[in-house]
Structure formats: C-alpha cells, structure tokens
Design an enzyme around this catalytic site. Sequence first.
Site, PDB file in Angstrom:
ATOM      1  CG  ASP A  30       6.086  34.172   4.890  1.00 49.06           C
ATOM      2  OD1 ASP A  30       5.017  34.860   5.241  1.00 49.06           O
ATOM      3  OD2 ASP A  30       6.994  34.718   4.840  1.00 49.06           O
ATOM      4  CD  GLU A  81       4.275  39.041   5.503  1.00 48.95           C
ATOM      5  OE1 GLU A  81       5.019  38.749   6.048  1.00 48.95           O
ATOM      6  OE2 GLU A  81       3.197  39.514   5.559  1.00 48.95           O
TER       7      GLU A  81
END
Length: 549
Positions: free
Chosen positions: A420, A464
């Site tokens: 992430d 993301e």
Amino acid sequence: MNSLKPMPVRRRYSITMMLSLTSLLVLLLFIAMAVLVQNRLGSFQNLLQNITGSAIPAVVQSSKVYSQINQLLYLTEALSRSPSQAVRHNLYQDIQLNLQGLQSLTKEWQTGFYQNAQLVALTEEIDNLNQLMSERLELQSKVQTSQQQIYQLYEQVQLYTSKLALADEERHSPWLLEFAAVVTLSGKASDSNRMMQLRQLKQQVEQQMLRLRQARAVLPTNQLELAEQSDLQLRSLLLESEGLLPLREQQLAIGGRATGRGNFVRNLVLDYARLAENSAYDISGTVLADAAQIQQQLQQDNRQILSGALLVIVFLLVAIALIHRRVVRRLEQLNHNVLLQVQGKAAAHQIEGHDEIAAIARSFAYFASTVAAQQQELQQLSYTDSLTGLANRRAFEQQFHQALVQAQRQQWPLTLLMIDVDCFKAYNDHYGHQAGDDTLVRVAALLQQGINRGSDLVARYGGEEFIAILPDTNAAGASAIASHLLLLFRQAALPHQFNQATDHVSISIGICCVDEASKADYDSMLRRADNALYQAKANGRNGFAFSEH
C-alpha cells in the site's frame, strides 16, 4: 449476442422416404438374386477365410506396434521435461516397460535386422537421456540449496546490523546496501536461462563484490572481522566451484545437452515409426492382393450371371448415383463446412435445399454463429489494469490459484505481498488526482523492477493497493525482496511532503509466507497479508511486517 435464428424447413421431399423405398427395392432384388449366386459362395468364402486368418491378424499386430510407439514418444518427451527425480525415475521405468513390449512385438512381428538394431540404439540413447536428466535435476537441487544459503546469510547479516547502535548506522548502511545488491544479483542468476546473460551477471557480481569491499573499509574496527567473514562466505556461495553461478553454468550446459539428446531420441522414435509404417504398407499390399483376387473371382461370377443381374446392376447404379448426389456429396460438404467453422473460417459453400440435410446445415450455422458471438464477448474481457499496465485483480486471482496448486504439487513455499502507498489520499488531495495517477504508474514500475522473476506476478489490487505472488519463496527470500523494494523507493525519492513517514513516496508491505502450501487457501493468505499490512502501518509505515501464524 447473435440474433440469427434457424429458419424452418419446408420439405418438398424427404430423404428418409427416398432411402426407405430404395432399400426396399434393393432388398427385393437381392432376394431374387440370392438363388442365382448361392452356388458361387463357396469359393468366395475360402478367400475371406484367408484374409481373416492371416492379413487381419497382421493388421492388428501393426496397430499394437503403432500404439506402443506413440506411447514411447509421449514418455520420452515427458522424460526430457521431468520436474523432479521421482518423476524422472517413474517415467524411466515406464519407458523400460514400453521398450520391453516393443521388443516382444517385434519378435512376434518378425521384423528385419535393421528395425531391431534401431530399437537397440533407441534404448541406449534413452539411457543417456535419463542420465543427463538425472544430472540436470541434481544440479537444480544444488542451485536451490545455494540460493537458500545466500538468503540465510543475508538474513543473518540483517539481524546483526539491526542490533548495532544508532550511532553506527551511517557507517554500516552503505555496506549493507551493497550486500543486498549482491543478493539481488544472485536471485537474477537463479532465473537466468541464457549462458551469455549468466556470464554478464557473473561480471556484475565481481564488480559488486569490489564495491562491497570498498564499503566495508569504512566500518568500525569491531565490525570489520564479521563483515569480512560475511563477504568471504557470500563470495564462496556465489563464485566458488560449488557456488551458485558455476552451478548455474553447469546446469545450463547440461540442460542444452539434455534438450539436444531429447530431440535426437524423438527423431529415433519417429524413424522407428517410419520403419513400422513401411512394414504396415507391406501388409496392406498383401491385403490388396487378396482383395484383387476376390475382385477377379467376382468378375468371373458376374459374367455367368450377367444376363440375370443386368436389371439389378442398372437399378443399383441409378440408386447409388442418386444417393451420392443427394446425400453423400452434400454430407461431405456439410462435414467440410463444419470443420471450416470449427477452425474459425467461413463455409466454402452453403448447402441449399428443403430436406433434413439442409435443416442440419442451417442449425449448425446458427450454432456456430452463436458460439462465435460468445467467444467474441469473452475475448473482450481484460486481464490488465488500464492505468498501470499491471495485471488486474481478476488476473491476480486466477494466477494465485494456479500458483497455489503448483506450490502444493511441488511442495515448495508460497509468499504473498500486500503493498500500500503510504498517505496516498493526502497525496491526491494536495497534488491532484492526475499527479496521483502518474505516481501510481511510477510505483507500478518500481514494483516490477524489484519483483522481476519470471514466475512472480505483481498486480494492482485496487486504488493505491498492490499485491504480489512469489512462488517458491520462503520468509528469508520475502524479507530480501521487501527490503529491496523499500530501497528502490528510497532511491527513487518521489516527492511527497505530506507523507507522515518520510519526505518521499513510500510503501508499507504486509507479508504472508506459508512453508506448506497444502495448508493454505486464498482467503486465509489474503487475510493474513492484509493484517500484516495494517501492522506495518501501525509500526510507522515505510516498512514491512510478517503475518502471525
């Protein structure tokens, strides 16, 4: 979806009725002729007994030989692709049984000396191929062991450097980075399948080891001895006679010889098949000779009963011509059209008419167009993320299940990385969504640079978040790859002033590693990787954490 519908057929005539009437008339005519030809059946029966007693058994024997040859071809090709010693041993035993069967059949078939010599040569070449595959698999095992030892050494070095005082971090950090770069090159060497590329990697390792030595010179005195020992051990594991790079060179050389030997064995099998085919042709000649004798006898009988059978012959010729024209030729055309449509080509000639064959042709055309439309819809589905060019979530799920099955079959570890981008919402809020998309593209490129084995897969999981599959990777290897990814992002230094962890774009990594893939499944590994990611963020981001078992 295709809107084509099968058209109803208006039948002006029925093939079924035509064939039924023709069959009935033929039956009546043959009953009438049965009395005339009964006295000629004796000699004809003797000829048939000759065929069934000698020619047909020879044809059956020939088919057995062909079956054995086809099985041998399959087994030898499988042997040249053996993934393990156990599979190689089992395939070799099956080949030996197959060769024994071929030897038995050739004795029963009474083949020539050349075929027997060909079989002996084939046996010797298969033995040589088996030996090469054994050496190749043994080298493969040594390469894997050497790679694991390198990862273990790197893990020990990391453990040692993590215990050092913070005051020494700036002095030992360059040496550790150079050490990690050498370990990364070793991973590339394990995946390299070209000798030239492997030799280039060897030169890079030599150069990197020199830089490692230079970085070691700035270490404190109390750390020099351990660092020097670690460098020497790393050099031994990589460059000595039993090191990773020499073993990979031997493995590629043996692999090339095994491939060449496998192709040679395949050609020998095909040559033996051609010899068997020639023998089959000889048998076919015998059968044809017997058939010619039968035909000659029938011609003599026809002359004797020509006056009585003339009407029957004329009728049969007319019936056969009609059936061939209206049924056989159209069925052949239908079969040809079916084969063309199966291959994705247009039908050569449309079958017209108002009978059963025309109805079948229209029905199949409707079916083929429907299947083609469905295939076109399926091909429109994409397995690639449109922004980053990485695999998307659907492709990841498909690849994960394949990797899990392979790991269970091969009994090797499997690692899942959940990645992430830190504080990415703040990045979008301050830099804009277009800049965020550009950054995601850069992030994807860095991830592909750090996870670059052919068997690995990096995918965009959503937003993301990214995810990676690392087959045949244990905890030590996963730790090395995660550390390398963090290093790549530090080196890239993509600006991110609103990142709470650092002043550049950084990532947090959750790692789930299973040593026994048989005890793992998709949901549990994904959940564990996600929990590890949360732990990495809780630890301050810009780092990685392993999942708890």
